[in-house]
Design a protein around this motif. Sequence first.
Motif, short mmCIF file in Angstrom:
data_model
loop_
_atom_site.label_atom_id
_atom_site.label_comp_id
_atom_site.label_asym_id
_atom_site.label_seq_id
_atom_site.Cartn_x
_atom_site.Cartn_y
_atom_site.Cartn_z
N PHE A 48 7.02 8.38 -51.93
CA PHE A 48 7.59 7.40 -51.00
C PHE A 48 9.03 7.76 -50.61
O PHE A 48 9.80 6.89 -50.21
CB PHE A 48 7.50 5.99 -51.58
CG PHE A 48 6.10 5.59 -51.89
CD1 PHE A 48 5.20 5.32 -50.85
CD2 PHE A 48 5.64 5.49 -53.19
CE1 PHE A 48 3.89 4.97 -51.13
CE2 PHE A 48 4.32 5.13 -53.48
CZ PHE A 48 3.45 4.87 -52.44
N SER A 49 9.37 9.06 -50.74
CA SER A 49 10.73 9.46 -50.37
C SER A 49 10.82 9.70 -48.87
O SER A 49 9.81 9.79 -48.18
CB SER A 49 11.10 10.74 -51.13
OG SER A 49 10.25 11.78 -50.68
N LYS A 50 12.08 9.79 -48.39
CA LYS A 50 12.30 10.14 -46.98
C LYS A 50 12.83 11.58 -46.93
O LYS A 50 13.04 12.20 -47.97
CB LYS A 50 13.30 9.16 -46.37
CG LYS A 50 12.71 7.74 -46.26
CD LYS A 50 13.57 6.83 -45.43
CE LYS A 50 14.82 6.38 -46.17
NZ LYS A 50 15.36 5.11 -45.67
N GLU A 51 13.03 12.08 -45.71
CA GLU A 51 13.59 13.44 -45.56
C GLU A 51 14.87 13.56 -46.37
O GLU A 51 15.68 12.64 -46.40
CB GLU A 51 13.93 13.68 -44.07
CG GLU A 51 12.85 14.37 -43.25
CD GLU A 51 12.06 15.41 -44.03
OE1 GLU A 51 12.64 16.45 -44.42
OE2 GLU A 51 10.83 15.20 -44.27
N ALA A 52 15.02 14.70 -47.03
CA ALA A 52 16.23 14.98 -47.82
C ALA A 52 16.56 13.84 -48.77
O ALA A 52 17.69 13.37 -48.84
CB ALA A 52 17.43 15.27 -46.90
N GLY A 53 15.52 13.43 -49.48
CA GLY A 53 15.71 12.30 -50.40
C GLY A 53 16.38 12.71 -51.70
O GLY A 53 16.62 13.89 -51.95
N ARG A 54 16.65 11.69 -52.50
CA ARG A 54 17.34 11.92 -53.75
C ARG A 54 16.67 11.04 -54.82
O ARG A 54 16.33 9.89 -54.57
CB ARG A 54 18.80 11.49 -53.58
CG ARG A 54 19.72 11.83 -54.74
CD ARG A 54 21.08 11.22 -54.45
NE ARG A 54 20.96 9.78 -54.18
CZ ARG A 54 20.94 8.86 -55.14
NH1 ARG A 54 21.04 9.20 -56.39
NH2 ARG A 54 20.81 7.59 -54.82
N ILE A 55 16.46 11.62 -55.99
CA ILE A 55 15.88 10.86 -57.10
C ILE A 55 16.87 10.90 -58.27
O ILE A 55 17.36 11.99 -58.61
CB ILE A 55 14.53 11.44 -57.54
CG1 ILE A 55 13.51 11.37 -56.40
CG2 ILE A 55 13.98 10.69 -58.77
CD1 ILE A 55 12.20 12.05 -56.70
N ALA A 56 17.18 9.75 -58.85
CA ALA A 56 18.11 9.70 -59.98
C ALA A 56 17.40 9.14 -61.20
O ALA A 56 16.79 8.08 -61.14
CB ALA A 56 19.32 8.86 -59.63
N ILE A 57 17.52 9.86 -62.31
CA ILE A 57 16.91 9.39 -63.56
C ILE A 57 18.03 9.15 -64.56
O ILE A 57 18.88 10.03 -64.77
CB ILE A 57 15.94 10.43 -64.12
CG1 ILE A 57 14.90 10.78 -63.05
CG2 ILE A 57 15.23 9.88 -65.35
CD1 ILE A 57 14.15 12.03 -63.39
N LYS A 58 18.05 7.97 -65.16
CA LYS A 58 19.11 7.65 -66.11
C LYS A 58 18.50 7.22 -67.43
O LYS A 58 17.45 6.58 -67.45
CB LYS A 58 19.95 6.47 -65.60
CG LYS A 58 20.93 6.84 -64.53
CD LYS A 58 21.86 5.67 -64.25
CE LYS A 58 22.63 5.99 -62.98
NZ LYS A 58 22.98 4.83 -62.20
N THR A 59 19.15 7.55 -68.52
CA THR A 59 18.78 6.97 -69.81
C THR A 59 20.05 6.48 -70.48
O THR A 59 21.09 7.14 -70.40
CB THR A 59 18.08 7.99 -70.75
OG1 THR A 59 19.00 9.01 -71.07
CG2 THR A 59 16.83 8.58 -70.13
N TYR A 60 19.95 5.34 -71.15
CA TYR A 60 21.12 4.80 -71.86
C TYR A 60 20.63 3.77 -72.87
O TYR A 60 19.46 3.35 -72.84
CB TYR A 60 22.12 4.15 -70.90
CG TYR A 60 21.52 3.11 -69.96
CD1 TYR A 60 21.56 1.75 -70.29
CD2 TYR A 60 20.91 3.49 -68.77
CE1 TYR A 60 21.01 0.81 -69.44
CE2 TYR A 60 20.37 2.56 -67.92
CZ TYR A 60 20.42 1.21 -68.25
OH TYR A 60 19.87 0.28 -67.42
N GLN A 61 21.55 3.39 -73.78
CA GLN A 61 21.20 2.38 -74.78
C GLN A 61 22.00 1.13 -74.53
O GLN A 61 23.18 1.20 -74.18
CB GLN A 61 21.54 2.90 -76.18
CG GLN A 61 20.37 3.59 -76.85
CD GLN A 61 20.69 3.95 -78.28
OE1 GLN A 61 21.37 3.19 -78.97
NE2 GLN A 61 20.22 5.09 -78.72
#
Length: 469
Positions: free
Chosen positions: A377-390
């Motif tokens: 479901f991304s668009k042109e030149a999309g960006r995906i961010a994955i975060k982990t934290y406590q």
Amino acid sequence: MKQSSLFKRLMHINMLLVLITILIVTGLLIQLFTGFYYNEKKNALLEESRKLNNTFASILMGNIIPGSLAYELKFIDQYLNARIWLLDRRGIVYTVSTSQDRQAVGLKLSLDEVKEVLSGKVVVIRGSFGGMFKTPVLTVGSPVYFGNAIIGAIFMHAPIYEIQAALYRIYIIIAISALAAVVVALILSYISAQKLSKPLVAISKAAKGIAKGNFDIRVAVDSSDEIGELAKSFNMMANELQHLEEMRKGFVANVSHELRSPLTSIIGYLDGIIDGTIPESDRNRYLRVVKSESERLSRLVSDLLNLAELEAGIKLNLRNFDINELIRRVLIKLEGKIDARGLDVEVDFAKDYMYVEADPDRIEQVLINLLDNAIKFSKEAGRIAIKTYQKDGLAYVSVEDNGIGIKEEDLPFIWDRFYKADKSRESKVEGSGLGLSIVKSIIESHGGDINVESRYGEGTKFTFTLKVA
Ligand SMILES: Nc1ncnc2c1ncn2[C@@H]1O[C@H](COP(=O)(O)OP(=O)(O)OP(=O)(O)O)[C@@H](O)[C@H]1O
Ligand SMILES: [Mg+2]
């Protein structure tokens, strides 16, 4: 209405209680009235004996002439409704109040009670007075005094049947009241038993209807007691069942549809190849479509199996592992897809390691599904961010994209099986709408939470929690 056995049982219990109570009360009342009445009679006779002591004394002393004597005694007799015997101090009957007892005059009575009275006691006896009377009498005997000396005895005999006759009138009143009480109690218990059993009968009828598959049935009970509670719970259960039934029907329809469309195109292309409608030169292209459709079917079947497994309550293979490491591996797996869409992936791990307690294979499935969506479901030149934290003792993982986003009205439903926000069948985006329901089942079976934030046209962020190891 068909009388339920509960109704009968309630009625039986009520009737028994009413009858026992009324029998006891009636018995006590009769006892009380009888005792009271005899006592009254006895007291009246004694009172009279005392009052008339001087008259009797005069009679015994011979100071009253026989004519007026007879008249006087007869008067007292009628007034007290008692036969009067006057005895002299030797126990010989001196005179009587009624000619019926004339044969007793002159008799010496040797009864113990007579001796007792002549020695100064008052006696009360019930019976035939030593066989002197054919019908039972209540006898009250007391001494006749002249000054301090006992000069005789007076015995007053009240026929018991006359006392009884007066009592019978009271008994009848008691009986009528008891009967009225029984009738009223029965009516009241009928109403209350009816009130208690009717909703239960209604609920049981409704339950039978639901068992037969009629899920529209609800019970109309609005009392605020336990039965009302039961009816409310019952209706809630019926709602739930109806919902489940609708879901089941929808599920079956969806599964059939999802299975049929690839199968139809597979069969269609294969037919074309077999009967030669598809020219030799195009075959390879169509065979590739057949292959991809078959793969889609295979994916669908394994998704369905997965869901079924999850819903049946799978056994989790819990282990302690570094989720950051798992994310890296999943990203490598999806590298091809990511590059194909020219997407930028950012990872932001609060710490180098974040150990969680979970089933790594299942969590990998979750990550693949979420990332697969983010990519799809991304668009042109999309960006995906994955975060982990406590935070607060929990491990958080978020997957964010700046893709097409989800409309607010679709948000509550994305977790449902087969739900796709973009319903147009021609949609280029592949998928059956099972991914997120699998994700949710997995996270919940781990005791975690998952939620989504999204703005239509701007992007979407999924965040889930796991136990820290
Ligand atoms: N990251 C996302 N951005 C925009 N819409 C999304 C995103 N993730 C899910 N959705 C919406 O939610 C729907 C349900 O997602 P889900 O993963 O359950 O199904 P799917 O991806 O369509 O199919 P499948 O996962 O079975 O291949 C999607 O069809 C899409 O409309
Ligand atoms: Mg998906």
